[in-house]
Design an enzyme around this catalytic site. Structure first.
Site, PDB file in Angstrom:
ATOM      1  N   GLU A   3       8.192   7.833   3.907  1.00  0.00           N
ATOM      2  CA  GLU A   3       8.150   7.671   2.448  1.00  0.00           C
ATOM      3  C   GLU A   3       8.804   8.838   1.716  1.00  0.00           C
ATOM      4  O   GLU A   3       9.366   8.644   0.629  1.00  0.00           O
ATOM      5  CB  GLU A   3       6.690   7.496   1.989  1.00  0.00           C
ATOM      6  N   HIS A  52       0.107  -3.641  -1.729  1.00  0.00           N
ATOM      7  CA  HIS A  52      -1.109  -3.632  -0.911  1.00  0.00           C
ATOM      8  C   HIS A  52      -2.156  -2.683  -1.501  1.00  0.00           C
ATOM      9  O   HIS A  52      -2.763  -1.869  -0.789  1.00  0.00           O
ATOM     10  CB  HIS A  52      -0.787  -3.245   0.535  1.00  0.00           C
ATOM     11  N   ASP A  60      -7.202  -5.195   6.832  1.00  0.00           N
ATOM     12  CA  ASP A  60      -6.437  -4.088   7.401  1.00  0.00           C
ATOM     13  C   ASP A  60      -7.181  -2.758   7.385  1.00  0.00           C
ATOM     14  O   ASP A  60      -6.812  -1.823   8.090  1.00  0.00           O
ATOM     15  CB  ASP A  60      -5.098  -3.929   6.671  1.00  0.00           C
ATOM     16  N   ARG A 110      -1.716  -7.627  -2.572  1.00  0.00           N
ATOM     17  CA  ARG A 110      -1.187  -8.283  -1.383  1.00  0.00           C
ATOM     18  C   ARG A 110      -1.280  -9.804  -1.459  1.00  0.00           C
ATOM     19  O   ARG A 110      -0.335 -10.511  -1.136  1.00  0.00           O
ATOM     20  CB  ARG A 110      -1.943  -7.792  -0.147  1.00  0.00           C
TER      21      ARG A 110
END
Length: 262
Positions: A3, A52, A60, A110
């Site tokens: 990132e 997300h 997750d 998401r």
């Protein structure tokens, strides 16, 4: 997992005259915080999307859940922070982002969400939408993203019990819609923020800042993610965090003194 390089590349593209949009999971943008901060120092107007976001991503688990990103991005100098609740609103806000000075941040969810708005509707930066209101509203629920849909479900359930609430979609988290929040405070006397984010630095703090200038302050109540999430489906996650429709309705009942004891 690069990132830092993602943001560095966006800054380089901006320096070359392009208008970059860079996106990754909201949780992972935290790795690039210093690069984002230095982009603001360098006056490099890049646009970022953190996907997300929140516990609503479901199974997750917490390592993938952006729960601190609003706080991080609100603290960036000259930043704009936007949080749409449906696809049409997101598309409109992306178009507005292309015209922004400084750092822009779009927070997205998401899962699939109901479409509330038409494709031709406009959502100016710094605005909000009042989705439910009435003369007898007792509380204003301020939500954004996934919690907008939960607030609307709660409003419908409470209406059946004769309890009116105002629901505001605060899609612009920075800058915030000061006029709409002041009107809601005057009308209902109580603002409840509901966010799929930690209580520090997010929507609750953005709303509280409106009333930090010495004007009469309404009652402020915050529903946010205070637990450490596990792995579960989105509905279970929202309920466990206390930010689903049932939790909102229960909190409103307590505030208006009509809690039901089983």
């Amino acid at each position: 997992m690069a990132e830092q390089q993602l943001v560095a590349a966006a800054v380089g593209m901006r320096a070359r005259g392009y208008l970059p949009f860079a996106t990754t999971f909201a949780a992972f943008l935290t790795r690039a915080h210093d690069f984002i901060r230095m982009a603001a120092v360098s006056d490099a107007g890049i646009q970022l999307c953190g996907s997300h976001a929140g516990v609503a991503i479901g199974p997750d688990g917490p390592s993938q859940m952006g729960l601190e990103d609003l706080a991080m991005m609100r603290a960036i100098h000259g930043s704009t922070v936007l949080y749409p609740c449906d696809a049409n609103q997101a598309a409109c806000l992306v178009r507005h982002m292309a015209q922004l000075p400084g750092i822009g941040y779009l927070r997205t969810s998401r899962g699939a969400a109901p479409v509330l708005y038409g494709p031709g509707e406009d959502f100016p930066v710094g605005g909000s939408r009042v989705l439910r209101s009435g003369d007898g509203d007792r509380v204003t629920v301020v939500a954004a993203g996934v919690t907008v849909h939960e607030a609307l479900k709660a409003a419908d359930a409470l209406a059946g019990a004769g309890i009116g609430i105002r629901v505001i979609d605060l899609y612009s988290v920075k800058p915030v819609d000061v006029a709409a929040l002041e009107d809601a405070a005057d009308a209902t006397g109580c603002l409840m923020t509901v966010e799929d984010h930690r209580p520090e630095g997010g929507i609750g703090d953005a709303v509280a800042s409106v009333f930090a200038d010495g004007r009469p302050q309404p009652r402020l109540v915050r529903l946010a993610v205070r637990t450490m999430p596990g792995s579960a489906d989105p509905e279970q996650q929202l309920a466990h965090a206390g930010i689903d429709a049932a939790s909102i309705a229960a909190a409103v009942r307590l505030l208006v003194g009509e809690a039901v004891v089983a």
